[in-house]
Every structure is written in C-alpha cells, then in structure tokens.
Design a protein around this motif. Structure first.
Motif, PDB file in Angstrom:
ATOM      1  N   VAL A  39      -1.101  -3.275   1.450  1.00 22.16           N
ATOM      2  CA  VAL A  39       0.070  -3.355   2.318  1.00 22.16           C
ATOM      3  C   VAL A  39       0.225  -4.771   2.865  1.00 22.16           C
ATOM      4  CG1 VAL A  39       1.076  -2.542   4.501  1.00 22.16           C
ATOM      5  CG2 VAL A  39       0.055  -0.910   2.911  1.00 22.16           C
ATOM      6  N   ASN A  59       3.443  -7.183   2.373  1.00 23.17           N
ATOM      7  CA  ASN A  59       4.128  -7.800   3.519  1.00 23.17           C
ATOM      8  C   ASN A  59       4.235  -9.313   3.374  1.00 23.17           C
ATOM      9  OD1 ASN A  59       4.493  -5.331   4.782  1.00 23.17           O
ATOM     10  ND2 ASN A  59       2.698  -5.533   6.107  1.00 23.17           N
ATOM     11  N   ALA A  91       6.913  -4.587  -2.626  1.00 24.48           N
ATOM     12  CA  ALA A  91       6.626  -3.368  -1.863  1.00 24.48           C
ATOM     13  C   ALA A  91       7.241  -2.143  -2.534  1.00 24.48           C
ATOM     14  CB  ALA A  91       7.147  -3.509  -0.438  1.00 24.48           C
ATOM     15  N   LEU A 115       4.849   0.956  -3.657  1.00 25.12           N
ATOM     16  CA  LEU A 115       4.971   2.193  -2.885  1.00 25.12           C
ATOM     17  C   LEU A 115       4.561   3.447  -3.663  1.00 25.12           C
ATOM     18  CD1 LEU A 115       5.930   3.706  -0.330  1.00 25.12           C
ATOM     19  CD2 LEU A 115       8.258   3.568  -1.252  1.00 25.12           C
ATOM     20  N   ALA A 135      -2.426   6.722   1.806  1.00 26.66           N
ATOM     21  CA  ALA A 135      -1.273   5.841   1.627  1.00 26.66           C
ATOM     22  C   ALA A 135      -0.297   5.959   2.788  1.00 26.66           C
ATOM     23  CB  ALA A 135      -0.570   6.166   0.315  1.00 26.66           C
ATOM     24  N   LEU A 190       0.810   2.893   5.111  1.00 25.12           N
ATOM     25  CA  LEU A 190       2.206   2.465   5.113  1.00 25.12           C
ATOM     26  C   LEU A 190       2.789   2.365   6.516  1.00 25.12           C
ATOM     27  CD1 LEU A 190       3.515   4.489   2.045  1.00 25.12           C
ATOM     28  CD2 LEU A 190       3.192   2.008   2.188  1.00 25.12           C
ATOM     29  N   LEU A 196       3.516  -1.149   7.005  1.00 23.33           N
ATOM     30  CA  LEU A 196       4.382  -1.811   6.035  1.00 23.33           C
ATOM     31  C   LEU A 196       5.610  -2.392   6.724  1.00 23.33           C
ATOM     32  CD1 LEU A 196       4.918  -2.377   2.993  1.00 23.33           C
ATOM     33  CD2 LEU A 196       6.192  -0.205   2.937  1.00 23.33           C
ATOM     34  N   VAL A 254      11.125   4.690   0.704  1.00 18.32           N
ATOM     35  CA  VAL A 254      10.032   5.407   1.356  1.00 18.32           C
ATOM     36  C   VAL A 254      10.425   6.862   1.567  1.00 18.32           C
ATOM     37  CG1 VAL A 254       8.704   5.647   3.491  1.00 18.32           C
ATOM     38  CG2 VAL A 254       9.011   3.389   2.470  1.00 18.32           C
ATOM     39  N   LEU A 280       6.055   7.980   9.856  1.00 14.12           N
ATOM     40  CA  LEU A 280       6.584   7.018   8.898  1.00 14.12           C
ATOM     41  C   LEU A 280       8.104   7.169   8.773  1.00 14.12           C
ATOM     42  CD1 LEU A 280       6.007   4.778   6.878  1.00 14.12           C
ATOM     43  CD2 LEU A 280       5.486   6.530   5.161  1.00 14.12           C
TER      44      LEU A 280
END
Length: 355
Positions: A261, A265, A273, A277, A288, A292, A295, A306, A329
C-alpha cells in the motif's frame, strides 16, 4: 591492454621501481608522471589536472600511494575522477605515516588543532577514506615490501574479476533458458531473481525473468517489493499484475500488505493502485481490507474500483466476518464525491453489511 596508474605525491618515486616491476610482470603498462607516460596535451591552455584526469580515464586500475607527503592533485582530482568513473583502485600508505596519522586522529580531538598543513591534509584524507560512508581499505606497507603487497592485491583483483566473469557467464546461460522455464532448476531461479531485480538489466529480459518466476517458485518477499517499486514502469506493472503468483508466503504477512500500500501511495503511476487492488484482495481478503485503510483514496476512480471489488466479494466478506472492516473502507470511499451511480451502489452495500 592492462594499464596501471601510480598516483601520489612526488615521493612515490621511492616505490616506483617496485611498482614498475610488478605491473610489468602482470603484462601491464605502468603509468606514472615521472615516466612521461601520463597522457598530456601541451598547448597554451595546458593543465596538469586535466592531464591527470585524462590518464585516470585511460587507466584500467589506479594505485594511490601515501608515502609521507600529501599530493594535492592526486587526492582532489585523480581520486575524485576514479570514484566518479567507477574505476577500480587500490590504496596504500607507508606504515610509519599511517601510525603517525592514527596517533593524530586518536589524540587530537579537532582537525583544526593538528599542527602543520601536511599533517592536517593527511588526517582529513584518512578520515574520508575510512569514514562510514566510504569504508575504503588502506593497505599499509614498509619500504621494501610495497611490491609484495601490490602483487598480492593485483592477484586478488584478478581472482575477483574471474569470479565476476564466471557469474556473468552463468547469468547469460540462465537468461537463454527463460523462454522455457521447464529447463530451470532451483539454483537457476536464484539467478533469475537477480535478473528480475537488477535495475541496470535490459527491460525485456527482466520481464521474462518475472514471468518465469511467476510460473515457477515465486519470489522472496523483499524481492517482490523491489520489483513493485522498480523505476522501470513496465517491470512494475507486470509485477503488480502477477503479484499473487510472485508472492507465495501463506498465510500472507500483514506487513507485506502494508508495504504494498505504501508503494502504491508513493507511485507516480495513477494506475498502480488500481492494478494492485484486486491482487491484494485475492491474496487475503481480510488482511487486504485492513491494509487498504491507509490507501490514498484521493482519486475518485480508485474509490469506485474499491467499492466494485468489495461488491464482487460481498458473500465472502459476510462469511468471514469482515463486515466491520469493509464498512470502514466503504465510508472512506464515500467521502467528498458526487458520482451518483457507484455511490448509490456503495451505500446499498453498506446498508446490507450493516444488518
């Protein structure tokens, strides 16, 4: 033709005969300003520094020697040139002079308190040569033993050169087998990994090495991170696309996900990214999702992806009790965006997972 340059102050004439004999024994050409073999250009703008730089460039090896005096051109021009060109070089210092320098370094706390310009220059030079950032080896010698030490050092360099050539030959042989990875054995894959992570290697060869590793045993964790952060974008992208095949540690290490990650970034490639993913989610969904959380989701397209990835794994999220982490998230993805379509789907997923 082997050309060896003797570099130092005028008092290197005390070791010149030994230097010439040893280099000649090795079939080389000795270069020294007293021999007249230093490359030079006599003209209105003649410059000794330029002549020295020309000879360093021409030499196969530079031998730097401290007898008693400080050779200003040697240490401020010739050594600098050798380092800049990656030229192999050896460092020698007369034993008595080295003992004097060591005594000053040990007992005089500040360079400014060292008496005499020559002594200060020699102490400053030795501080630089043996500093933590340089860590260069200085070989001490006594009068009459210089030739023996030089001969031994040249033999060591010859040995290292042969080993390096052997490694290059072996690497070239393995490179030819990359088209058919079935020919590779375990020892071969160690060299394949070297090829894949070598930033100076040709891009197409590195890509073939990556594909062979993906089809074979994979990579060590650190090597995976190296190729993911490669300066060669094509290598970086291919490594990302084959992340689950290259990284074989099971169960995956959460710290590895965090590093991935961080790499995403820091990448200038906005697609990094996006490609990473689904690979991370396929490696281990729970780990994960947790990773994330850090992220960078400034880019709206990444937020949408996402949510789409979470939607495609909704049943798996429920079955593994990951709803809470997924909701966190999703909340980050819904911040500061006005795209109605995917935002609506994200809210509907949030509602279902909240039940």
């Amino acid at each position: 033709m082997l050309k060896v340059m003797l570099c130092g102050a005028a008092d290197t004439d005390r070791v010149l005969a030994e230097f010439t004999d040893v280099v000649s024994e090795f079939g080389g050409t000795p270069l020294h300003y007293q021999s007249g073999r230093i490359l030079h250009m006599n003209a209105a703008g003649s410059n000794w520094r330029t002549n020295s730089q020309m000879t360093v460039d021409e030499a196969s090896l530079c031998v730097f020697v401290i007898v008693e005096d400080f050779g200003e051109i040697t240490w401020t021009t010739e050594l600098k040139q050798a380092r800049a060109e990656g030229k192999p070089f050896l460092l020698f210092c007369l034993d008595a002079t080295y003992v004097t320098i060591e005594g000053l370094r040990r007992h005089v706390p500040d360079l400014h308190h060292v008496g005499g310009e020559r002594e200060r220059s020699l102490v400053a030079l030795m501080n630089d040569l043996e500093s933590d950032s340089r860590q260069e080896t200085v070989i001490s010698f006594t009068y009459g033993s210089f030739g023996t030490h030089l001969r031994s050092s040249l033999a060591n360099l010859f040995y290292l050169t042969l080993r390096a050539q052997q490694a290059r030959n072996r690497r070239a042989a393995v490179a030819r087998m990359l088209e058919d990875s079935r020919k590779l054995n375990r020892a071969d894959y160690d060299l394949v990994a070297e090829i894949a992570t070598d930033e100076l290697e040709e891009k197409a060869l590195r890509k073939r090495a990556l594909l062979a590793l993906a089809a074979g045993p994979g990579f060590e964790s650190d090597d995976v991170l190296d190729v993911l952060s490669s300066a060669e974008q094509g290598v970086q992208r291919l490594a990302t696309e084959h992340l689950t095949e290259l990284y074989r540690v099971r169960p995956p290490d959460p710290e590895f996900f965090d590093h991935c990650v961080q790499i995403a970034n820091a990448s200038d490639d906005v697609g990094m990214a996006r490609r990473m993913l689904p690979e991370l989610l396929d490696l281990d969904l729970g780990t994960a999702i947790e990773a994330l959380a850090s992220l960078d989701l400034v880019e709206v397209g990444l937020r949408r992806r996402v949510v789409e990835q979470l939607l495609s794994r909704e049943s798996q999220i429920r079955e593994n009790g990951l709803a809470s982490s997924a909701l966190t998230l999703i909340a980050r993805c819904l911040e500061e965006t006005h795209e109605v379509g995917w935002k609506k789907r994200a809210k509907e997923l949030r509602s279902r997972l909240s039940v």
